[in-house]
Design a protein around this motif. Structure first.
Motif, PDB file in Angstrom:
ATOM      1  N   ALA A   1       0.655  -1.057   0.117  1.00 28.69           N
ATOM      2  CA  ALA A   1      -0.046  -0.081   0.109  1.00 28.69           C
ATOM      3  C   ALA A   1       0.873   1.272  -0.043  1.00 28.69           C
ATOM      4  O   ALA A   1       0.652   2.208  -0.840  1.00 28.69           O
ATOM      5  CB  ALA A   1      -0.982   0.100   1.102  1.00 28.69           C
ATOM      6  N   MET A   2       1.894   1.237   0.733  1.00 24.63           N
ATOM      7  CA  MET A   2       2.834   2.293   0.702  1.00 24.63           C
ATOM      8  C   MET A   2       3.519   2.398  -0.551  1.00 24.63           C
ATOM      9  O   MET A   2       3.708   3.672  -1.050  1.00 24.63           O
ATOM     10  CB  MET A   2       3.829   2.260   1.826  1.00 24.63           C
ATOM     11  N   PHE A   3       3.862   1.377  -1.039  1.00 27.44           N
ATOM     12  CA  PHE A   3       4.492   1.527  -2.461  1.00 27.44           C
ATOM     13  C   PHE A   3       3.677   2.084  -3.591  1.00 27.44           C
ATOM     14  O   PHE A   3       4.050   2.899  -4.433  1.00 27.44           O
ATOM     15  CB  PHE A   3       4.903  -0.018  -2.839  1.00 27.44           C
ATOM     16  N   ASP A   4       2.119   1.521  -3.468  1.00 29.27           N
ATOM     17  CA  ASP A   4       1.254   2.100  -4.309  1.00 29.27           C
ATOM     18  C   ASP A   4       0.862   3.507  -4.238  1.00 29.27           C
ATOM     19  O   ASP A   4       0.322   4.311  -5.101  1.00 29.27           O
ATOM     20  CB  ASP A   4      -0.118   1.283  -4.171  1.00 29.27           C
ATOM     21  N   ALA A   5       1.200   4.158  -3.120  1.00 24.01           N
ATOM     22  CA  ALA A   5       0.775   5.396  -2.767  1.00 24.01           C
ATOM     23  C   ALA A   5       1.975   6.605  -3.221  1.00 24.01           C
ATOM     24  O   ALA A   5       1.501   7.588  -3.326  1.00 24.01           O
ATOM     25  CB  ALA A   5       0.947   5.627  -1.336  1.00 24.01           C
ATOM     26  N   ILE A   6       3.032   6.049  -3.628  1.00 21.38           N
ATOM     27  CA  ILE A   6       3.839   6.821  -4.220  1.00 21.38           C
ATOM     28  C   ILE A   6       3.772   7.417  -5.366  1.00 21.38           C
ATOM     29  O   ILE A   6       3.902   8.803  -5.436  1.00 21.38           O
ATOM     30  CB  ILE A   6       5.427   5.907  -4.385  1.00 21.38           C
TER      31      ILE A   6
END
Length: 213
Positions: free
Chosen positions: A116-121
């Motif tokens: 999720a953190m990766f997809d938020a970048i």
């Protein structure tokens, strides 16, 4: 003894390369983040059972809304518009939250917080570049370190001409009639396309009573 003139940090060619490099990089980043969000939301829509021909329509609508609203708000700010624009800002907030939520919904529901953190970048990069990009690119393309630009800007710092003062008075009168208040320096600068210093001089002349012959 001769005194040498200070040389600019970048030559005209180097400055042009820098300006266009930053412009291309910003365009590439915007394209990549747009494609990343497009693929994420399309995949999420298919998993939710959305029809195949509808699934790819959501992400572009949200991302383009974010980019368009941010660019429009920056343009209006640069033109001296001081109204709060609550409607566009509210829509921008909704679209920003929506694009971030759509990109991170699937991994968040699955408990994959790292993904999720990766997809938020990319959504955050899209939001950031949509806000910063227009101002940065406009500033880069306005600062031309060559002799011609210096020669063109020099007359602007002199005493305002009679014609310029008359045009400023006319603009101020139109602004007063339309908005019911006196024009500000930023609005005068944007309307007359002059520097801040010249706009300040014109504003003082406009607000002072005209001299009697």
């Amino acid at each position: 003894m001769t005194v040498t003139e200070p040389q600019p940090a970048f030559t005209d060619t180097a400055a042009g390369i820098i300006r266009w490099t930053v412009t291309v990089v910003a365009a590439v980043i915007a394209t990549l983040t747009f494609c990343f969000g497009f693929g994420n939301v399309w995949h999420l829509a298919l998993q939710l059972g959305v029809p195949g021909w509808v699934a790819p329509l959501v992400a572009p609508a949200v991302d383009l809304s974010v980019a368009g609203l941010l660019v429009a708000l920056q343009y209006l700010r640069a033109k001296g518009v001081r109204t709060r624009l609550l409607g566009p800002r509210g829509l921008l907030l909704f679209c920003g939250v929506a694009t971030l939520a759509l990109n991170t919904a699937e991994p968040m529901l699955a408990g994959a917080y790292g993904r999720a953190m990766f997809d938020a970048i990319c959504p955050l990069l899209l939001l950031g570049w949509s806000d910063v990009g227009p101002r940065l690119i406009a500033a880069l393309h306005k600062t031309v370190p060559d002799g011609l630009a210096a020669e063109k800007s020099a007359p602007d710092e002199t005493v305002p001409s009679i014609a310029l003062v008359a045009a400023a008075r006319e603009l101020a009168a139109m602004h007063q009639a339309e908005h019911g208040r006196r024009i500000t320096r930023d609005e005068l600068r944007a309307g007359m396309s002059v520097s801040n210093e010249m706009a300040g001089k014109l504003l003082r002349l406009v607000r002072s009573p005209p001299r009697q012959p």
